[in-house]
Design an enzyme around this catalytic site. Structure first.
Site, PDB file in Angstrom:
ATOM      1  N   HIS A   1       0.855  -1.197   0.000  1.00 20.84           N
ATOM      2  CA  HIS A   1       0.000   0.000   0.000  1.00 20.84           C
ATOM      3  C   HIS A   1       0.892   1.249   0.000  1.00 20.84           C
ATOM      4  CE1 HIS A   1      -2.788   3.096   1.354  1.00 20.84           C
ATOM      5  NE2 HIS A   1      -3.746   2.312   0.883  1.00 20.84           N
TER       6      HIS A   1
ATOM      7  N   GLU B   1      -3.846   2.344  -7.551  1.00 20.04           N
ATOM      8  CA  GLU B   1      -4.242   3.430  -6.657  1.00 20.04           C
ATOM      9  C   GLU B   1      -3.312   4.625  -6.874  1.00 20.04           C
ATOM     10  OE1 GLU B   1      -6.490   2.024  -2.920  1.00 20.04           O
ATOM     11  OE2 GLU B   1      -4.374   1.939  -2.462  1.00 20.04           O
TER      12      GLU B   1
HETATM   13  P1  PGA Z   1      -9.541   6.207   0.224  1.00 17.95           P
HETATM   14  O1  PGA Z   1      -8.316   5.205   0.474  1.00 17.95           O
HETATM   15  O2  PGA Z   1     -10.694   5.384  -0.274  1.00 17.95           O
HETATM   16  O3  PGA Z   1      -9.820   6.815   1.577  1.00 17.95           O
HETATM   17  O4  PGA Z   1      -9.089   7.220  -0.771  1.00 17.95           O
HETATM   18  C1  PGA Z   1      -8.035   4.185  -0.432  1.00 17.95           C
HETATM   19  C2  PGA Z   1      -6.892   3.335   0.031  1.00 17.95           C
HETATM   20  O5  PGA Z   1      -6.036   3.803   0.782  1.00 17.95           O
HETATM   21  O6  PGA Z   1      -6.794   2.157  -0.344  1.00 17.95           O
END
Ligand code: PGA
Length: 254
Positions: free
Chosen positions: A96, A168
């Site tokens: 992550h 992401e």
């Molecule tokens: P968020 O976070 O939905 O609050 O933008 C996503 C994540 O960290 O996987």
């Protein structure tokens, strides 16, 4: 392909009583609902895994937010894949952006975790994505290529289908800033192409590619469904059972 709706609860839910309220809320909003072809997964902090394991709700699978790559031994503070299995986890988030940023996790380190998760029959949820500075300098595709390739070194074709990849964009995580359709599609096609190179078409197609970053009931159509993503990784909105399950329903019914 099956779709995935994954909640990353991050460092939230501060007590057992808060956990009870959360789980009861989750029971309430899932009662009477069917999610055919969609896996709903929650990844709580480690201290809550036992409570989540004892929780009776069969509609929600369990995951963790990280692992270490050794199975046991003198690694103070770490949690092993074997422990996760024994505490009811089938999934684990690896790489992550918050772990890369605050804990300096390198591509090699993340690769060890992926291999170890796969060896222990966990489904790794590999997160990749560019920072704002990398995007501004036009390095997005290089960054994604590097992160995917580094993470998957030594992964066999036979294990490919166990992997989930979440694109992401780091600048979208926790911010409400959303990427354009072209940006998400570009990332998705690139990841699929790399998977084809690594595993061959047949095995590559088994890898689910999700979108993550500011997903809500309002944005999910635009960033996931319209772009035929295989699901979503959700941070903030997973903290409120009603909001999280609303997103899961939209994805499930799409
Ligand atoms: P968020 O976070 O939905 O609050 O933008 C996503 C994540 O960290 O996987």
């Amino acid at each position: 392909m099956k779709k995935f709706v994954i909640g990353n609860l991050k460092m939230n839910i501060l007590s057992m009583s808060e956990r009870e309220v959360y789980l009861k809320g989750m029971d309430r909003v899932t009662t009477g609902k069917k999610f055919t072809g969609t896996e709903i997964i929650l990844c709580p902090p480690f201290v809550h895994l036992e409570g989540f394991k004892k929780w009776k709700n069969k509609k929600v699978k369990r995951g963790a937010q990280d692992i270490f790559f050794e199975n046991n031994g003198s690694f103070t503070g770490e949690i092993s894949p074997v422990m996760l299995k024994n505490f009811g986890c089938e999934y684990v988030i690896i790489g992550h952006s918050e772990r890369r940023k605050y804990f300096g996790e390198s591509g090699e380190f993340i690769n060890h975790k992926i291999i170890s998760a796969l060896e222990n029959d966990l489904h790794p949820i590999l997160c990749v994505g560019e920072t704002k500075a990398e995007k501004d300098e036009d390095y997005t595709l290089e960054v994604i290529t590097r992160q995917v390739k580094e993470a998957l070194v030594g992964v066999s074709r036979a294990k490919a289908g166990q992997i989930i990849i979440a694109y992401e964009p780091v600048w979208s995580v926790g911010t409400d800033a959303l990427p354009s359709a072209n940006e998400v599609m570009g990332a998705k096609l690139l990841i699929r192409k790399i998977l084809h190179e690594l595993f061959g078409k047949k095995y590559a197609e088994e890898v689910a590619i999700l979108y993550g970053g500011s997903v809500s009931a309002k944005t999910v159509q635009q960033v996931c469904i319209d772009l035929e993503m295989d699901g979503a990784l959700i941070g903030r909105e997973s903290l409120t059972p009603g909001d999280f399950i609303k997103i899961a329903e939209i994805i499930n019914n799409s």
